[in-house]
Design an enzyme around this catalytic site. Structure first.
Site, short mmCIF file in Angstrom:
data_model
loop_
_atom_site.label_atom_id
_atom_site.label_comp_id
_atom_site.label_asym_id
_atom_site.label_seq_id
_atom_site.Cartn_x
_atom_site.Cartn_y
_atom_site.Cartn_z
N HIS A 78 0.86 -1.19 0.00
CA HIS A 78 0.00 0.00 0.00
C HIS A 78 0.89 1.24 0.00
O HIS A 78 2.05 1.18 0.43
CB HIS A 78 -0.89 0.02 1.24
CG HIS A 78 -1.95 -1.02 1.25
ND1 HIS A 78 -3.08 -0.90 2.01
CD2 HIS A 78 -2.07 -2.20 0.58
CE1 HIS A 78 -3.86 -1.96 1.83
NE2 HIS A 78 -3.26 -2.76 0.97
N GLU A 91 1.08 3.83 1.86
CA GLU A 91 1.65 4.21 3.16
C GLU A 91 2.84 3.34 3.54
O GLU A 91 3.85 3.84 4.03
CB GLU A 91 0.58 4.10 4.27
CG GLU A 91 -0.62 4.98 4.05
CD GLU A 91 -1.76 4.28 3.33
OE1 GLU A 91 -2.92 4.58 3.67
OE2 GLU A 91 -1.50 3.45 2.43
N CYS A 97 -6.11 2.00 5.74
CA CYS A 97 -6.77 0.77 6.18
C CYS A 97 -6.20 0.37 7.55
O CYS A 97 -5.30 1.02 8.08
CB CYS A 97 -6.56 -0.34 5.16
SG CYS A 97 -4.83 -0.92 5.08
N CYS A 156 -2.33 -0.28 7.40
CA CYS A 156 -1.53 0.94 7.27
C CYS A 156 -1.62 1.80 8.53
O CYS A 156 -0.63 2.39 8.95
CB CYS A 156 -1.96 1.72 6.03
SG CYS A 156 -1.55 0.82 4.52
#
Length: 149
Positions: A53, A55, A83, A86
């Site tokens: 992801h 992040e 999410c 993260c």
């Protein structure tokens, strides 16, 4: 580049990169003392990695560049609400502040579904600001998903 709007514009540019390799357009930049020290875009499709992801990619880049995992002096700008994974990484990195563009009503863990960054049961709490670049971030996502339907 200075200020929340400028750093979010940079995160939005990283999100554009994600869409070029068929990943959901989410971008992230990590800023310390006014300098971008890490950045990234969603790379799950490109890297065949469920943890890639934006992040996570940006936090890894910042930690590598700074030579430390503790990012207690960092502000993270991300185009979409993180999410659970993260948000947990942001807490684990001891990030000082997170600035979020668009909210994620389906999977957001920073207010929409969960409140991971402000849970007093965890080791660290993170300051959060919402809505910087929200419309541009939401437009990126709408455009991406419209093209897939």
């Amino acid at each position: 580049m200075a200020g929340d709007d400028g750093y979010m514009a940079s995160a939005l540019a990283w999100a554009d990169r994600a869409a070029t390799h068929d990943d959901v357009p989410v971008g992230c930049v990590v800023v310390v003392d006014g300098e971008v020290v890490g950045a990234g875009e969603n790379r799950r499709e490109a890297d065949a990695d469920p943890t890639a992801h934006a992040e996570i990619v940006a936090l890894r880049a910042a930690a590598q560049r700074l030579g430390r995992w503790r990012l207690s002096d960092a502000t993270v700008y991300v185009t979409l609400e993180p999410c659970v994974m993260c948000a947990g990484a942001l807490v684990s990195a001891r990030v000082a502040r997170v600035v979020i563009g668009a909210l994620d009503e389906k999977a957001g863990a920073v207010g929409s579904r969960y409140n991971v960054l402000s849970d007093p049961r965890l080791l660290h709490e993170v300051a959060v600001d919402y809505g910087v670049g929200a419309e541009a971030a939401a437009d990126q996502l709408r455009t991406f998903f419209a093209g897939r339907r």
